[in-house]
Scaffold this motif. Structure first.
Motif, PDB file in Angstrom:
ATOM      1  N   THR A 193       1.261   4.235  -3.008  1.00  0.00           N
ATOM      2  CA  THR A 193       1.002   5.653  -2.709  1.00  0.00           C
ATOM      3  C   THR A 193       2.236   6.505  -3.038  1.00  0.00           C
ATOM      4  OG1 THR A 193      -0.450   4.939  -0.943  1.00  0.00           O
ATOM      5  CG2 THR A 193       0.245   7.238  -0.875  1.00  0.00           C
ATOM      6  N   GLU A 194       3.396   5.991  -2.653  1.00  0.00           N
ATOM      7  CA  GLU A 194       4.642   6.722  -2.893  1.00  0.00           C
ATOM      8  C   GLU A 194       4.932   6.870  -4.393  1.00  0.00           C
ATOM      9  OE1 GLU A 194       6.315   8.282  -0.640  1.00  0.00           O
ATOM     10  OE2 GLU A 194       8.070   8.836  -1.845  1.00  0.00           O
ATOM     11  N   ASP A 251      -2.230  11.993  -9.553  1.00  0.00           N
ATOM     12  CA  ASP A 251      -3.236  11.323  -8.741  1.00  0.00           C
ATOM     13  C   ASP A 251      -3.910  10.244  -9.585  1.00  0.00           C
ATOM     14  OD1 ASP A 251      -4.933  12.772 -10.320  1.00  0.00           O
ATOM     15  OD2 ASP A 251      -5.245  14.339  -8.815  1.00  0.00           O
ATOM     16  N   TRP A 252      -4.815   9.498  -8.968  1.00  0.00           N
ATOM     17  CA  TRP A 252      -5.389   8.336  -9.650  1.00  0.00           C
ATOM     18  C   TRP A 252      -6.070   8.702 -10.972  1.00  0.00           C
ATOM     19  CZ3 TRP A 252      -4.358   3.441  -9.390  1.00  0.00           C
ATOM     20  CH2 TRP A 252      -3.805   2.911  -8.222  1.00  0.00           C
ATOM     21  N   LYS A 276       2.954   9.746  -5.560  1.00  0.00           N
ATOM     22  CA  LYS A 276       3.488  10.988  -4.993  1.00  0.00           C
ATOM     23  C   LYS A 276       4.738  11.429  -5.759  1.00  0.00           C
ATOM     24  CE  LYS A 276       5.107  12.757  -0.619  1.00  0.00           C
ATOM     25  NZ  LYS A 276       5.792  12.257   0.562  1.00  0.00           N
ATOM     26  N   GLY A 331       0.824  -1.219   0.000  1.00  0.00           N
ATOM     27  CA  GLY A 331       0.000   0.000   0.000  1.00  0.00           C
ATOM     28  C   GLY A 331       0.855   1.264   0.000  1.00  0.00           C
ATOM     29  N   PRO A 332       1.727   1.407   0.996  1.00  0.00           N
ATOM     30  CA  PRO A 332       2.581   2.612   1.026  1.00  0.00           C
ATOM     31  C   PRO A 332       3.452   2.768  -0.236  1.00  0.00           C
ATOM     32  CG  PRO A 332       2.727   1.413   3.110  1.00  0.00           C
ATOM     33  CD  PRO A 332       1.856   0.604   2.222  1.00  0.00           C
TER      34      PRO A 332
END
Ligand code: KG4
Ligand code: ZN
Length: 339
Positions: free
Chosen positions: A60-61, A69-70, A64, A56-57
């Protein structure tokens, strides 16, 4: 087209965003090396649990770092095999959930195809066929790539993979896992001619490799002659590079590719890159070696491959049918092996 790619086939948890099969906008890799060093190798159950904690992280990274964004993501890609089943499952199930819930297509990618496409990131005019040498911790394969769809297995190891040989010899020398980079650093200070280690299977009319006899020869040498570690490392590394280069050059002579690709973790090895490049120069065939940062497992290579294989994308409910395949073959064997 922005592809968010996920790779979790072994002990790296990785996510990357690749634009149009060329530009790597982010490439995040979380390695478990510290944990596996304590056990001297990968324990599959531990690897899978750590994948679950980090995936997950890491995703997300990757968004970033790419400053996206999605909404900017057009497709997902994931390594569906080969690899450790528990590790693969984490990436595959995560990708399925994301694709289904965000209504994005999902492109399944073979891990070994990823290692080949890591060599082709800068290719502008595709000039098939390519001959790929994949050398990693789990695989040593020669593959003829005739299109983005057609891969034929030309040769492979009969026993240990090249990276596995580096890791096992590293253990004999008291080095930590994975031993490739450390052996290479030790070898730089040693004499590669000091010990005559075997180059296996060179007299056989095929493009296969064998490294288990070399590992045994190293063990015998260490226990009977107490040689310097530097000389063992240098002589061993030279034997691996020679065996790989000789068979690859023979296969290149047979299949006449426009270029030879060198991918996988062991492709980070400077001596191997130099030896193969020089050997191919006689045939005037260029070597496209993976950039060292893309040699060991990462998700950018999966995103690169996915763009060129996007006709395989699964849509809507189809994504839920994707399964992890720990033994997924990249290529079917060539019908005849001749040298
Ligand atoms: O491709 P990879 O990251 O994982 C697999 O798919 O297996 O390859 C890892 C392997 C390890 O065996 C490691 O020792 C080897 O690549 N390796 C190297 C070097 N860097 C990594 N082997 C020789 N020289 C290196 N510089
Ligand atoms: Zn790999």
């Amino acid at each position: 087209m922005n592809i968010l790619a996920i790779e979790s086939s072994c002990d790296e948890t990785a996510a990357a965003i690749v634009r149009d099969g060329r530009d790597i906008l982010s490439n995040v890799v979380s390695s478990q090396i510290d944990v596996h060093q304590a056990t001297g190798g990968v324990v599959p159950e531990v690897a899978a649990r750590l994948q679950l904690e980090t995936i997950g992280p890491v995703i997300t990274e990757s968004l970033k770092q790419a400053k996206l964004d999605w909404e900017a993501i057009n497709a997902l890609a994931v390594t569906s095999g080969p690899g450790l089943v528990g590790s693969l499952l984490v990436g595959v199930e995560t990708a399925k959930a994301l694709a289904y819930s965000r209504n994005l297509p999902l492109i399944p990618v073979n891990h070994l195809a990823g290692h080949l496409y890591a060599c082709l990131a800068q290719e502008t005019s595709w000039q098939f066929p390519y001959l790929g040498l994949i050398v990693s911790g789990g695989h040593t394969e020669l593959v003829l790539m005739e299109s983005h769809r057609k891969f034929t297995l030309v040769g492979s190891t009969r026993d240990d993979a090249a990276g596995e040989a580096f890791d096992k010899v590293g253990k004999l020398l008291g080095l930590s896992y994975p031993a490739g980079p450390e052996i290479s650093a030790l070898a730089a200070k040693g004499n590669s001619q000091a010990i005559a280690f075997p180059r296996a299977m060179l007299d056989q009319a095929n493009f296969d490799f064998s490294f288990s006899g070399l590992k045994t020869a190293v063990l015998r040498e260490i226990s009977s002659n107490s040689p310097s570690k530097k000389d063992v490392a240098a002589s061993f590394q030279q034997a691996v590079a020679d065996a790989l280069a000789i068979k690859t050059v023979r296969a290149a002579g047979e299949y006449k590719p426009t270029a030879v690709l060198l991918g996988g973790g062991v492709a980070a090895n400077t001596l191997l890159r130099r030896t193969l490049k020089n050997a191919l120069a006689n045939l005037a065939i260029p070597l496209l070696a993976t950039p060292p940062v893309l040699a060991t497992d990462n998700a950018a290579m999966i995103g690169l491959a996915a763009f060129w294989q996007k006709d395989r994308a699964l849509q809507d409910k189809q994504v839920l049918d994707l399964t992890a395949d720990p033994n997924a073959p990249l290529a079917s064997p060539a019908s005849a092996n001749v040298s």
